[in-house]
Design a protein around this motif. Structure first.
Motif, PDB file in Angstrom:
ATOM      1  N   ASP A  37       0.839  -1.207   0.000  1.00 40.26           N
ATOM      2  CA  ASP A  37       0.000   0.000   0.000  1.00 40.26           C
ATOM      3  C   ASP A  37       0.874   1.257   0.000  1.00 40.26           C
ATOM      4  O   ASP A  37       0.521   2.267  -0.628  1.00 40.26           O
ATOM      5  CB  ASP A  37      -0.942  -0.003   1.206  1.00 40.26           C
ATOM      6  N   VAL A  38       2.011   1.203   0.685  1.00 40.04           N
ATOM      7  CA  VAL A  38       2.953   2.327   0.648  1.00 40.04           C
ATOM      8  C   VAL A  38       3.458   2.518  -0.787  1.00 40.04           C
ATOM      9  O   VAL A  38       3.479   3.643  -1.315  1.00 40.04           O
ATOM     10  CB  VAL A  38       4.152   2.097   1.611  1.00 40.04           C
ATOM     11  N   LEU A  39       3.792   1.402  -1.452  1.00 36.59           N
ATOM     12  CA  LEU A  39       4.296   1.482  -2.831  1.00 36.59           C
ATOM     13  C   LEU A  39       3.266   2.088  -3.781  1.00 36.59           C
ATOM     14  O   LEU A  39       3.614   2.851  -4.686  1.00 36.59           O
ATOM     15  CB  LEU A  39       4.717   0.097  -3.335  1.00 36.59           C
ATOM     16  N   THR A  40       2.000   1.750  -3.578  1.00 33.95           N
ATOM     17  CA  THR A  40       0.933   2.328  -4.410  1.00 33.95           C
ATOM     18  C   THR A  40       0.914   3.845  -4.264  1.00 33.95           C
ATOM     19  O   THR A  40       0.772   4.582  -5.249  1.00 33.95           O
ATOM     20  CB  THR A  40      -0.437   1.733  -4.004  1.00 33.95           C
ATOM     21  N   GLN A  41       1.097   4.320  -3.028  1.00 33.63           N
ATOM     22  CA  GLN A  41       1.138   5.766  -2.799  1.00 33.63           C
ATOM     23  C   GLN A  41       2.370   6.422  -3.394  1.00 33.63           C
ATOM     24  O   GLN A  41       2.322   7.554  -3.867  1.00 33.63           O
ATOM     25  CB  GLN A  41       1.106   6.059  -1.286  1.00 33.63           C
ATOM     26  N   VAL A  42       3.498   5.700  -3.367  1.00 35.22           N
ATOM     27  CA  VAL A  42       4.718   6.236  -3.985  1.00 35.22           C
ATOM     28  C   VAL A  42       4.490   6.410  -5.487  1.00 35.22           C
ATOM     29  O   VAL A  42       4.845   7.446  -6.069  1.00 35.22           O
ATOM     30  CB  VAL A  42       5.935   5.311  -3.742  1.00 35.22           C
ATOM     31  N   SER A  43       3.845   5.416  -6.125  1.00 37.61           N
ATOM     32  CA  SER A  43       3.555   5.525  -7.563  1.00 37.61           C
ATOM     33  C   SER A  43       2.668   6.737  -7.839  1.00 37.61           C
ATOM     34  O   SER A  43       2.888   7.455  -8.823  1.00 37.61           O
ATOM     35  CB  SER A  43       2.857   4.253  -8.073  1.00 37.61           C
ATOM     36  N   ALA A  44       1.686   6.972  -6.978  1.00 40.37           N
ATOM     37  CA  ALA A  44       0.786   8.122  -7.161  1.00 40.37           C
ATOM     38  C   ALA A  44       1.561   9.438  -7.059  1.00 40.37           C
ATOM     39  O   ALA A  44       1.372  10.346  -7.878  1.00 40.37           O
ATOM     40  CB  ALA A  44      -0.342   8.082  -6.130  1.00 40.37           C
ATOM     41  N   ALA A  45       2.444   9.543  -6.075  1.00 36.46           N
ATOM     42  CA  ALA A  45       3.229  10.775  -5.905  1.00 36.46           C
ATOM     43  C   ALA A  45       4.181  10.974  -7.089  1.00 36.46           C
ATOM     44  O   ALA A  45       4.361  12.104  -7.576  1.00 36.46           O
ATOM     45  CB  ALA A  45       4.015  10.724  -4.594  1.00 36.46           C
ATOM     46  N   THR A  46       4.774   9.888  -7.575  1.00 44.31           N
ATOM     47  CA  THR A  46       5.676   9.969  -8.724  1.00 44.31           C
ATOM     48  C   THR A  46       4.930  10.468  -9.954  1.00 44.31           C
ATOM     49  O   THR A  46       5.407  11.347 -10.682  1.00 44.31           O
ATOM     50  CB  THR A  46       6.298   8.583  -9.019  1.00 44.31           C
TER      51      THR A  46
ATOM     52  N   ALA B  86       2.710  -4.444  -8.057  1.00 45.83           N
ATOM     53  CA  ALA B  86       3.316  -3.201  -7.549  1.00 45.83           C
ATOM     54  C   ALA B  86       4.493  -2.783  -8.423  1.00 45.83           C
ATOM     55  O   ALA B  86       4.686  -1.600  -8.700  1.00 45.83           O
ATOM     56  CB  ALA B  86       3.764  -3.392  -6.096  1.00 45.83           C
ATOM     57  N   ILE B  87       5.271  -3.776  -8.877  1.00 47.72           N
ATOM     58  CA  ILE B  87       6.414  -3.477  -9.751  1.00 47.72           C
ATOM     59  C   ILE B  87       5.919  -2.885 -11.077  1.00 47.72           C
ATOM     60  O   ILE B  87       6.475  -1.909 -11.579  1.00 47.72           O
ATOM     61  CB  ILE B  87       7.253  -4.757 -10.003  1.00 47.72           C
ATOM     62  N   ALA B  88       4.851  -3.462 -11.628  1.00 43.40           N
ATOM     63  CA  ALA B  88       4.287  -2.953 -12.883  1.00 43.40           C
ATOM     64  C   ALA B  88       3.863  -1.493 -12.720  1.00 43.40           C
ATOM     65  O   ALA B  88       4.111  -0.666 -13.597  1.00 43.40           O
ATOM     66  CB  ALA B  88       3.102  -3.802 -13.319  1.00 43.40           C
ATOM     67  N   ARG B  89       3.257  -1.171 -11.565  1.00 43.25           N
ATOM     68  CA  ARG B  89       2.857   0.230 -11.334  1.00 43.25           C
ATOM     69  C   ARG B  89       4.081   1.139 -11.280  1.00 43.25           C
ATOM     70  O   ARG B  89       4.058   2.257 -11.798  1.00 43.25           O
ATOM     71  CB  ARG B  89       2.041   0.344 -10.039  1.00 43.25           C
ATOM     72  N   LEU B  90       5.159   0.651 -10.651  1.00 46.62           N
ATOM     73  CA  LEU B  90       6.391   1.457 -10.577  1.00 46.62           C
ATOM     74  C   LEU B  90       7.008   1.658 -11.956  1.00 46.62           C
ATOM     75  O   LEU B  90       7.415   2.766 -12.310  1.00 46.62           O
ATOM     76  CB  LEU B  90       7.434   0.770  -9.701  1.00 46.62           C
TER      77      LEU B  90
END
Lengths: 93, 93, 93, 93
Positions: A37-46, B86-90
């Motif tokens: 869930d943290v990673l999802t938020q990082v993607s959103a901020a990016t 999550a990797i795909a989103r990144l």
């Protein structure tokens, strides 16, 4: 004066929202929120940062093209090169 | 407890630094700094966010692999799928 | 035998399609197609390569997690590190 | 005639090299080469495609700026918008 000055308030609002997202990430880490869930938020901020960059670039290029039209070719070329370098950094970041 | 808890202080330090970069961007916009220099800073903040994501992901995968080793195959598969998403989103952000 | 062997035919089909896209790009350049349309095709080919990479990675991680479950911790850790490095290259490319 | 016509041979050489990389990927998959090594090659091909795109874009923008200088503002604006859209697709792909 930079081309983006007209949109300064809008830019500041966007950046404050991104700052809020980054503070939200700190809260998530602090509260041991599940990593994915943290990673999802990082993607959103990016993505938000990239949208801001594209907006800024678009305004800069409108201004750049207009300036190059008024100025001579050498200055125009230098500005295009500078913009292209900035785009390369964005594409690769 | 998430795998990243051990590194929480380090993560928070990183995120506070990124928050500082985003506040720096606001200052730049507020002071009409040249657009290309703003873009350079946006690229730096984007890269910092991605490094944070990769660090988090690395820890999650270490924990994930360890957990999957102890748990059964179905749970392991689900965790791998979740990490891959999550990797795909990144990659796409 | 690599985890992706089961899907070899599907992978080869995907890669042949990407090869066709790259040959299509050559034809476009050769026929002086408008630059922006060439760029749109480059973006499509890039996304196709990334999708292939994500598919391969997903299979590798399923295999990797399974292997790490059977093997000891040290080998598992090494495999996770290796996968994370590959992900970092993808995110940054 | 597109701005990139001057560099057509160079572009075709680049694209043939990328086609060779994609064919190399097929050989790797066919010979069951270790997944992580395949991924490293995918990253290399992706970067090569992006470099080609940035090169093309740079030439287009030089031409675009020059054209916009000669043409009126409305056409110039349309060309900048078109270029910005292409950049957005690159940044997000």
């Amino acid at each position: 004066m930079p081309a983006y000055t007209d949109h300064r308030d809008e830019h500041l609002r966007r950046l404050r929202r991104i700052e809020g997202q980054v503070r939200g990430l700190q809260r998530m880490v602090d509260e041991d929120v599940y990593c994915i869930d943290v990673l999802t938020q990082v993607s959103a901020a990016t993505r938000a940062l990239q949208s801001f960059a594209l907006e800024l670039l678009s305004e800069h290029m409108s201004g750049c093209v207009a300036d190059a039209a008024r100025a001579g070719t050498a200055e125009g070329e230098a500005k295009v090169q500078e913009a292209t370098d900035a785009i390369a950094r964005l594409v690769r970041s």
